[in-house]
Design a protein around this motif. Structure first.
Motif, PDB file in Angstrom:
ATOM      1  N   UNK A  22      10.567  18.577 -29.773  1.00  0.00           N
ATOM      2  CA  UNK A  22      11.653  17.715 -28.968  1.00  0.00           C
ATOM      3  C   UNK A  22      11.433  16.353 -28.973  1.00  0.00           C
ATOM      4  N   UNK A  23      12.876  15.655 -29.035  1.00  0.00           N
ATOM      5  CA  UNK A  23      12.887  14.166 -28.755  1.00  0.00           C
ATOM      6  C   UNK A  23      13.227  13.782 -27.569  1.00  0.00           C
ATOM      7  N   UNK A  42      18.136   9.562 -34.936  1.00  0.00           N
ATOM      8  CA  UNK A  42      17.997   9.221 -36.335  1.00  0.00           C
ATOM      9  C   UNK A  42      18.738  10.451 -36.776  1.00  0.00           C
ATOM     10  N   UNK A  43      19.405  11.445 -36.079  1.00  0.00           N
ATOM     11  CA  UNK A  43      20.351  12.447 -36.558  1.00  0.00           C
ATOM     12  C   UNK A  43      19.242  13.676 -36.847  1.00  0.00           C
ATOM     13  N   UNK A  44      17.983  13.679 -37.102  1.00  0.00           N
ATOM     14  CA  UNK A  44      17.376  15.026 -37.193  1.00  0.00           C
ATOM     15  C   UNK A  44      17.445  16.171 -36.508  1.00  0.00           C
ATOM     16  N   UNK A  45      17.871  17.302 -37.416  1.00  0.00           N
ATOM     17  CA  UNK A  45      18.199  18.496 -36.705  1.00  0.00           C
ATOM     18  C   UNK A  45      16.972  18.950 -35.955  1.00  0.00           C
ATOM     19  N   UNK A  46      16.819  19.327 -34.377  1.00  0.00           N
ATOM     20  CA  UNK A  46      15.682  19.681 -33.960  1.00  0.00           C
ATOM     21  C   UNK A  46      15.707  21.127 -33.939  1.00  0.00           C
ATOM     22  N   UNK A  47      17.020  21.729 -33.909  1.00  0.00           N
ATOM     23  CA  UNK A  47      16.966  23.367 -33.635  1.00  0.00           C
ATOM     24  C   UNK A  47      18.363  23.738 -33.190  1.00  0.00           C
ATOM     25  N   UNK A  48      18.544  25.002 -33.281  1.00  0.00           N
ATOM     26  CA  UNK A  48      19.797  25.739 -33.043  1.00  0.00           C
ATOM     27  C   UNK A  48      19.471  26.841 -31.893  1.00  0.00           C
ATOM     28  N   UNK A  49      20.610  27.164 -31.522  1.00  0.00           N
ATOM     29  CA  UNK A  49      20.826  28.342 -30.290  1.00  0.00           C
ATOM     30  C   UNK A  49      21.962  29.197 -30.947  1.00  0.00           C
ATOM     31  N   UNK A  50      21.550  30.377 -31.470  1.00  0.00           N
ATOM     32  CA  UNK A  50      22.351  31.378 -32.253  1.00  0.00           C
ATOM     33  C   UNK A  50      22.937  32.380 -30.815  1.00  0.00           C
ATOM     34  N   UNK A  51      24.097  32.245 -30.169  1.00  0.00           N
ATOM     35  CA  UNK A  51      24.424  33.196 -29.317  1.00  0.00           C
ATOM     36  C   UNK A  51      24.812  34.470 -29.782  1.00  0.00           C
ATOM     37  N   UNK A  52      24.659  35.625 -29.250  1.00  0.00           N
ATOM     38  CA  UNK A  52      25.200  36.842 -29.380  1.00  0.00           C
ATOM     39  C   UNK A  52      25.061  37.385 -30.655  1.00  0.00           C
ATOM     40  N   UNK A 156       2.390  21.214 -32.170  1.00  0.00           N
ATOM     41  CA  UNK A 156       2.980  20.091 -32.591  1.00  0.00           C
ATOM     42  C   UNK A 156       2.092  19.201 -33.100  1.00  0.00           C
ATOM     43  N   UNK A 157       2.286  18.312 -33.801  1.00  0.00           N
ATOM     44  CA  UNK A 157       1.201  17.272 -34.019  1.00  0.00           C
ATOM     45  C   UNK A 157       0.961  16.643 -33.025  1.00  0.00           C
ATOM     46  N   UNK A 158      -0.108  15.864 -32.525  1.00  0.00           N
ATOM     47  CA  UNK A 158      -0.253  15.336 -31.181  1.00  0.00           C
ATOM     48  C   UNK A 158      -1.498  14.250 -31.188  1.00  0.00           C
ATOM     49  N   UNK A 159      -1.534  13.607 -30.115  1.00  0.00           N
ATOM     50  CA  UNK A 159      -2.799  12.823 -29.917  1.00  0.00           C
ATOM     51  C   UNK A 159      -3.422  13.364 -28.576  1.00  0.00           C
TER      52      UNK A 159
END
Length: 203
Positions: A22-23, A42-52, A156-159
């Protein structure tokens, strides 16, 4: 990276596909039966929800879904038809693997965290671990970046206290293994049965 999950009983007939973490600021766009989530900065695609799409993809299980090439091609076709880009690529890299703790040092800003260099065969990862039983030369189970834990958490990568950590060294409880001990501590694997780089199944 492609992480997919489906749980019709809890959230309805929706396939959730995650490509990035997430951003802070997100843009959401819906076309036809698809919702695209992007990073507003920046327009990076984070994900999609596909319904049905449950019946169309033959989805019956709840939890993480390991999509086949045929299913990913079908989803990309749906994206194109709706006016989005076909950006989905199947990820067959094992996300749970056996690692060897090659080095271990104390965290400079913690009295219980350790910084490890853990070799998973194809690469050596820096992973911060707070388990009381972590030690050098152990064989352990590593959840790589992109792994979905049995409780639904995605790695995810973290600190941790300012130190980068790329993955997680897992306990038996975190892996939901049967007869997992209740006390804190990572799962240590026997050397004769396991070797570094070997995929570890949690199914």
């Amino acid at each position: 990276m492609l992480i997919a999950s489906y749980n019709k009983a809890q959230i309805g007939d929706i396939l959730i596909v995650m490509l990035h973490e997430d951003a802070p600021s997100q843009t959401v766009e819906k076309k036809d039966s698809i919702v695209e989530i992007s990073d507003s900065s920046n327009g990076t695609k984070l994900g999609y929800n596909f319904l049905g799409v449950g019946e169309k993809l033959g989805l019956t299980e709840a939890g993480q879904v390991k999509l086949s090439n045929e299913q990913v091609n079908l989803l990309n076709g749906m994206l194109l038809k709706a006016g989005f880009e076909a950006v989905l690529e199947i990820d067959e890299t094992p996300k749970f693997v056996v690692g060897l703790v090659e080095e271990m040092t104390e965290h400079p800003d913690s009295d219980h965290l350790h910084i490890t260099k853990t070799n998973i065969g194809s690469e050596t990862l820096q992973i911060v671990c707070g388990a009381p039983n972590i030690a050098q030369n152990q064989l352990v189970v590593v959840a790589r970046v992109g792994a979905m834990m049995p409780n639904g958490e995605v790695i995810w990568p973290g600190k941790l206290r300012g130190v980068e950590s790329d993955g997680m060294i897992c306990s038996a409880r975190e892996l939901h293994l049967p007869n997992a001990p209740k006390k804190r501590g990572i799962l240590v694997l026997p050397a004769g049965k396991f070797h570094q780089g070997q995929p570890f199944s949690i199914d």
